[in-house]
Design a protein around this motif. Structure first.
Motif, PDB file in Angstrom:
ATOM      1  N   ASP A   1      -9.616   3.045  -0.714  1.00 46.98           N
ATOM      2  CA  ASP A   1     -10.051   1.730  -1.172  1.00 46.98           C
ATOM      3  C   ASP A   1     -10.957   1.813  -2.397  1.00 46.98           C
ATOM      4  O   ASP A   1     -10.955   0.930  -3.245  1.00 46.98           O
TER       5      ASP A   1
ATOM      6  N   PRO B   1     -10.825   3.776   3.691  1.00 46.36           N
ATOM      7  CA  PRO B   1     -11.565   4.714   2.837  1.00 46.36           C
ATOM      8  C   PRO B   1     -10.941   6.103   2.918  1.00 46.36           C
ATOM      9  O   PRO B   1     -10.385   6.478   3.957  1.00 46.36           O
TER      10      PRO B   1
ATOM     11  N   GLN C   1       0.836  -1.197   0.000  1.00 39.72           N
ATOM     12  CA  GLN C   1       0.000   0.000   0.000  1.00 39.72           C
ATOM     13  C   GLN C   1       0.875   1.253   0.000  1.00 39.72           C
ATOM     14  O   GLN C   1       0.559   2.247  -0.661  1.00 39.72           O
TER      15      GLN C   1
ATOM     16  N   ASN D   1      -6.040  -6.491  -0.396  1.00 42.27           N
ATOM     17  CA  ASN D   1      -5.830  -5.897   0.930  1.00 42.27           C
ATOM     18  C   ASN D   1      -6.252  -4.430   0.868  1.00 42.27           C
ATOM     19  O   ASN D   1      -5.407  -3.532   0.785  1.00 42.27           O
ATOM     20  N   ALA D   2      -7.544  -4.216   0.876  1.00 43.18           N
ATOM     21  CA  ALA D   2      -8.080  -2.871   0.658  1.00 43.18           C
ATOM     22  C   ALA D   2      -7.615  -1.898   1.727  1.00 43.18           C
ATOM     23  O   ALA D   2      -7.693  -2.192   2.925  1.00 43.18           O
ATOM     24  N   PRO D   3      -7.097  -0.734   1.326  1.00 47.07           N
ATOM     25  CA  PRO D   3      -6.704   0.300   2.295  1.00 47.07           C
ATOM     26  C   PRO D   3      -7.936   0.977   2.894  1.00 47.07           C
ATOM     27  O   PRO D   3      -9.076   0.666   2.522  1.00 47.07           O
TER      28      PRO D   3
ATOM     29  N   SER E   1      -9.707   1.881  -6.606  1.00 47.86           N
ATOM     30  CA  SER E   1      -9.578   0.738  -7.522  1.00 47.86           C
ATOM     31  C   SER E   1     -10.748   0.703  -8.494  1.00 47.86           C
ATOM     32  O   SER E   1     -10.578   0.391  -9.681  1.00 47.86           O
TER      33      SER E   1
ATOM     34  N   GLY F   1      -4.410  -3.552  -3.921  1.00 49.53           N
ATOM     35  CA  GLY F   1      -5.445  -2.624  -3.480  1.00 49.53           C
ATOM     36  C   GLY F   1      -6.813  -3.266  -3.432  1.00 49.53           C
ATOM     37  O   GLY F   1      -7.706  -2.784  -2.719  1.00 49.53           O
TER      38      GLY F   1
END
Length: 495
Positions: A446, A443, A219, A439-441, A449, A436
């Protein structure tokens, strides 16, 4: 012949169609000038003060590994880019390269993502300029320094200055960008060294990646790579560069090699200080200002640092308006944008209308964000904008890596090292985007993407429609020409 029609693959060729049609000043840039402009375009002063911060937010003690991965990935992509740059002289950079190995779909897809990419990139540079300038104003007592009206005024002045220099030509642009870079880098280096001396390096924690996670490191790569993104843009100046097939590759590779190494070293030096100054940064202080204050350089020096970085950021703004405008003019030449954008100023030999159009579009996009999210610019808007900007280069970089392999295989010049590096570049860049999703960062980063997919898909659909319509018109025109020739009894018919 179209500027994107495939040439013979047995010999390296020069694509001379676009710069001949556009009337740009051919061969005016010396090797030193294009390399200096390429390095200045990444605003080393601002990057040295920002890349470690963007990395440490998610990567922590693993920030140095994130910096290394970013430099390695862009270096691999750079090898693929110069494989084309040694063969073709174009004004559309990656967009123009695509048609030498793939069909129209690749050219249109890269054109769509890069158009969006240049808009978001310039908007992001403008935003950072306004944030640094606004932070300086707050420090000297102007409490409204980051409010929407003040940000609008600050960024408008910066955009006007950059566009005016780009409008007047490359000599004025390069001279200004290099002066800004040379004058500001020593200040950030002083802060970095002072911070390292004051806090120490804590190499044990850094080398052991204490508290860092692999997903957080990737990230960080996506966020920190914004200062390496578009590193290949100097290839858009190939038509205006002396001995372009030799000098453009040097300019392209100078960024991942020289700046990549400097960013890695700076990250190692700054991470302990950034971790120690986390509270000051969370309270609204800029990373460089917080480091300067903590290192004992004093409040006046820390305050002045923000103004220095705001001014330094103009170098990047000047460069990317130059690069982006030549790309926009190439799109216009191909009928994907209004033809007026391809016009060249008769005196300055610059794509003047493309400069104006790109500047207005980027400025309009930025102002929409500033007025919609006036109190979340640094905390949420800039991280999201920088991430989506990196994503806009994922497809072009992957395709240029794959295209380089196709090109050398077609020429029977494939070498294991080149193929391996191109594969690593494609995989590494792809993983920045895939990570991304997996392993979503936090908000709103996220969502970028999906914002990327929606925006790129929409512009690609428009380009696809425009390209088909243009091809249909050409086909109908050729058919009409054949009919006229068949009815013509004159010399042209009898030859």
């Amino acid at each position: 012949m179209s500027g994107h029609e495939r040439k013979s693959n047995s010999q390296p060729v020069v694509d001379e169609v676009h710069h001949e049609a556009q009337g740009l000043a051919k061969g005016s840039l010396s090797p030193g000038k294009i390399v200096a402009f390429a390095l200045a375009s990444q605003t080393p002063a601002v990057a040295l003060a920002t890349v470690p911060f963007l990395l440490v937010v998610t990567a922590g003690n693993g920030s140095w590994l994130g910096a290394l991965l970013a430099a390695a990935a862009t270096g691999c992509v750079g090898i693929a880019v110069i494989t084309f740059a040694r063969r073709f002289v174009v004004t559309g950079s990656l967009y123009s390269y695509m048609s030498h190995v793939f069909g129209a779909w690749a050219r249109l897809l890269v054109g769509a993502t890069l158009l969006l990419g240049y808009v978001t990139l310039i908007a992001g540079v403008l935003m950072l300029t306004g944030i640094y300038a606004g932070s300086f104003l707050i420090a000297v007592g102007v409490e409204s320094g980051l409010d929407a009206p003040v940000m609008t005024a600050l960024t408008s002045v910066a955009m006007l200055a950059a566009a005016a220099l780009a409008y007047r030509g490359l000599d004025a642009s390069i001279r200004s960008a290099v002066i800004l870079t040379v004058a500001t880098v020593p200040i950030v280096l002083l802060i970095t060294i002072a911070s390292a001396v004051h806090t120490g390096l804590d190499l044990g924690a850094q080398l052991s990646l204490k508290g860092a996670s692999l997903s957080g490191i990737f990230q960080g790569v996506a966020a920190g790579a914004v200062f390496l993104v578009a590193f290949e843009s100097s290839a858009a100046l190939a038509a205006e560069t002396r001995d372009a097939k030799r000098n453009v590759p040097v300019a392209v590779m100078s960024i991942p090699v020289v700046l990549g190494a400097i960013y890695l070293i700076t990250t190692v030096l700054q991470v302990p200080g950034l971790i120690a100054a986390a509270d000051a940064i969370s309270a609204g202080g800029s990373p460089a200002g917080a480091l300067a204050q903590q290192a004992g350089l004093g409040t006046p020096f820390a305050t002045a640092t923000d103004l220095v970085l705001a001014i330094a950021n103009l170098a990047s703004l000047i460069a990317f308006v130059n690069y982006g405008s030549r790309f926009v003019a190439t799109l216009a030449t191909d009928g994907l944008l209004p033809g007026v954008a391809a016009r060249i100023h008769p005196r300055f030999k610059t794509p003047s209308m493309a400069i104006i159009g790109l500047s207005l579009l980027s400025m309009g996009f930025l102002l929409a964000l500033v007025w919609r999210y006036p109190h979340e610019l640094l905390a949420k808007v800039f991280p999201a904008l920088s991430t989506v900007t990196v994503y806009m280069w994922v497809i072009p970089w992957v395709l240029v890596c794959v295209g380089a392999i196709v090109l050398v295989v077609r020429e029977n010049r494939a070498r294991f090292a080149l193929v391996a590096l191109a594969v690593l570049g494609a995989v590494g860049v792809s993983w920045v985007y895939i990570n991304g999703l997996v392993n979503a960062p936090a908000p709103p980063v996220d969502a970028m993407s999906y914002v990327f997919l929606l925006a790129a898909g929409s512009v690609f659909a428009v380009f696809f429609f425009l390209d088909r319509r243009r091809r249909r018109r050409i086909h109908v025109g050729e058919g009409a020409g054949d009919e006229l020739a068949a009815d013509d009894p004159g010399p042209a018919r009898t030859r």
